[in-house]
Enzyme design. Structure first.
Site, PDB file in Angstrom:
ATOM      1  N   ASP A   1       8.017   5.338   0.760  1.00 53.23           N
ATOM      2  CA  ASP A   1       6.978   6.042   1.503  1.00 53.23           C
ATOM      3  C   ASP A   1       5.797   5.106   1.739  1.00 53.23           C
ATOM      4  O   ASP A   1       5.234   4.555   0.789  1.00 53.23           O
ATOM      5  CB  ASP A   1       6.522   7.252   0.670  1.00 53.23           C
TER       6      ASP A   1
ATOM      7  N   TYR B   1      -2.203   2.724   5.001  1.00 54.90           N
ATOM      8  CA  TYR B   1      -2.182   1.959   3.747  1.00 54.90           C
ATOM      9  C   TYR B   1      -2.216   0.450   4.027  1.00 54.90           C
ATOM     10  O   TYR B   1      -2.324  -0.346   3.096  1.00 54.90           O
ATOM     11  CB  TYR B   1      -0.916   2.238   2.920  1.00 54.90           C
TER      12      TYR B   1
ATOM     13  N   LYS C   1       3.365   7.195   8.277  1.00 54.93           N
ATOM     14  CA  LYS C   1       2.425   8.238   8.723  1.00 54.93           C
ATOM     15  C   LYS C   1       1.485   7.684   9.781  1.00 54.93           C
ATOM     16  O   LYS C   1       1.149   6.494   9.762  1.00 54.93           O
ATOM     17  CB  LYS C   1       1.596   8.751   7.526  1.00 54.93           C
TER      18      LYS C   1
ATOM     19  N   HIS D   1      -0.763  12.226   9.181  1.00 56.87           N
ATOM     20  CA  HIS D   1      -1.287  11.934   7.835  1.00 56.87           C
ATOM     21  C   HIS D   1      -2.262  12.992   7.304  1.00 56.87           C
ATOM     22  O   HIS D   1      -2.212  13.380   6.142  1.00 56.87           O
ATOM     23  CB  HIS D   1      -1.949  10.557   7.852  1.00 56.87           C
TER      24      HIS D   1
END
Ligand code: A2P
Length: 285
Positions: free
Chosen positions: A51, A56, A81, A114
């Site tokens: 994931d 990120y 996401k 997200h």
């Protein structure tokens, strides 16, 4: 030990037919420069579900780890996401292409919105772009993250397209029953992020007592609780021995009284992450 949910299912079938390994490897808060190494280690140890998120800033490093697997890469379930700042129909489609390029995959297994960012009023049109990606086969499943019952209800009412997944913060101290019930009511699979409470719940005396009673670790107790509840769960660690420990949870079970004790730890005040009603960092970098 009673056979409450012995050897809990290793995979979950999502709405629409995709199959997701129930336990995956989370990369939230793994810095980009450590991600390729951590993800490579996780894959080596047997994780088959990773994931990540555009927000990120470590998709490219996850892509590197996947590429190193060669043809085995196709056996790994990959979730990413959409950044909040890219919500909108056209911008979501463009952002998806950028994520796909960074991950170096042809098809993304699961693509999530997200955060709802309700003030911006864009998640419904964003969702229509996600439905297009699903229709075109660019993704195997589409879902959302951090959606509260009102966001989930509105999305479904206005588009008729039900998310396969809602990825939300869930750990013993914060199992937000109202949100999880709304997922169940709509047939949306719950994915638990920060499943160990970012480490904090490992010290909870209810958890440590169950772990001592069963001769397993606190992390294994918590992960077994998630699996028993049918949730997909994505613990994060940068340490190989913990990655291994977190994967080794399919050969013991929890008593009903232990499950109930863990359920009883919820407190609305224990949220660690952002509140979905207000969170709207742009994540445009
Ligand atoms: P580390 O990455 O240094 O191993 P969550 O998945 O809820 O976000 O929790 C992640 C946090 O819990 C990280 O700080 C991680 O530390 C720690 N952690 C993950 N697995 C274990 C484990 N099996 N035992 C102890 N701490 C763990």
């Amino acid at each position: 030990m009673t056979a409450n949910n012995l050897s809990g299912p290793r995979s979950v079938r999502l709405r629409g037919g995709a199959t997701i390994p129930q336990l995956g490897f989370g990369t939230f808060q793994i810095p980009p420069e450590e991600t390729a190494q951590a993800a490579t280690k996780a894959l080596e140890l047997g994780y088959r579900h990773i994931d990540t998120a555009a927000g990120y800033d470590n998709e490219a490093q996850v892509g590197e780890a996947l590429k190193a697997l060669g043809s085995d890469r196709d056996d790994v379930f990959v979730t990413t996401k959409l950044r909040n700042g890219e919500q909108g129909y056209d911008s979501a489609l463009a952002a998806f292409e950028a994520s796909r390029r960074r991950l170096q995959v042809d098809v993304v297994d699961l693509y999530l919105i997200h955060w709802p960012v309700p003030r911006k009023e864009k998640y419904v049109e964003t969702w229509r772009a996600f439905a297009k990606l699903l229709d075109e086969g660019a993704v195997r499943a589409i879902g959302v993250s951090n959606f509260l019952p009102e966001h989930l209800g509105r999305l479904i009412d206005e588009t008729g397209v039900v998310p396969a997944v809602n990825q939300v913060e869930v750990h013993p101290g914060f199992s937000q029953p109202t949100t999880l019930e709304s997922c169940v009511a709509h047939g949306v699979t719950v994915e638990a992020y920060s499943p160990l409470g970012q480490g904090a719940d490992l010290k909870n005396p209810v958890v440590t007592k169950i772990a001592a009673d069963l001769g397993v670790t606190p992390a294994q107790v918590i992960l077994q609780w998630h699996l028993n509840k049918g949730r997909v769960v994505i613990p994060k660690s940068t340490h190989a021995e913990r990655m291994r420990e977190n994967l080794d949870v399919f050969d013991f079970s929890l008593h009903q009284s232990q499950l109930d004790a863990l359920d009883g730890l919820h407190d609305d005040g224990n949220r660690i992450g952002n509140d979905p009603t207000t969170a709207e960092f742009t994540q445009m970098h």
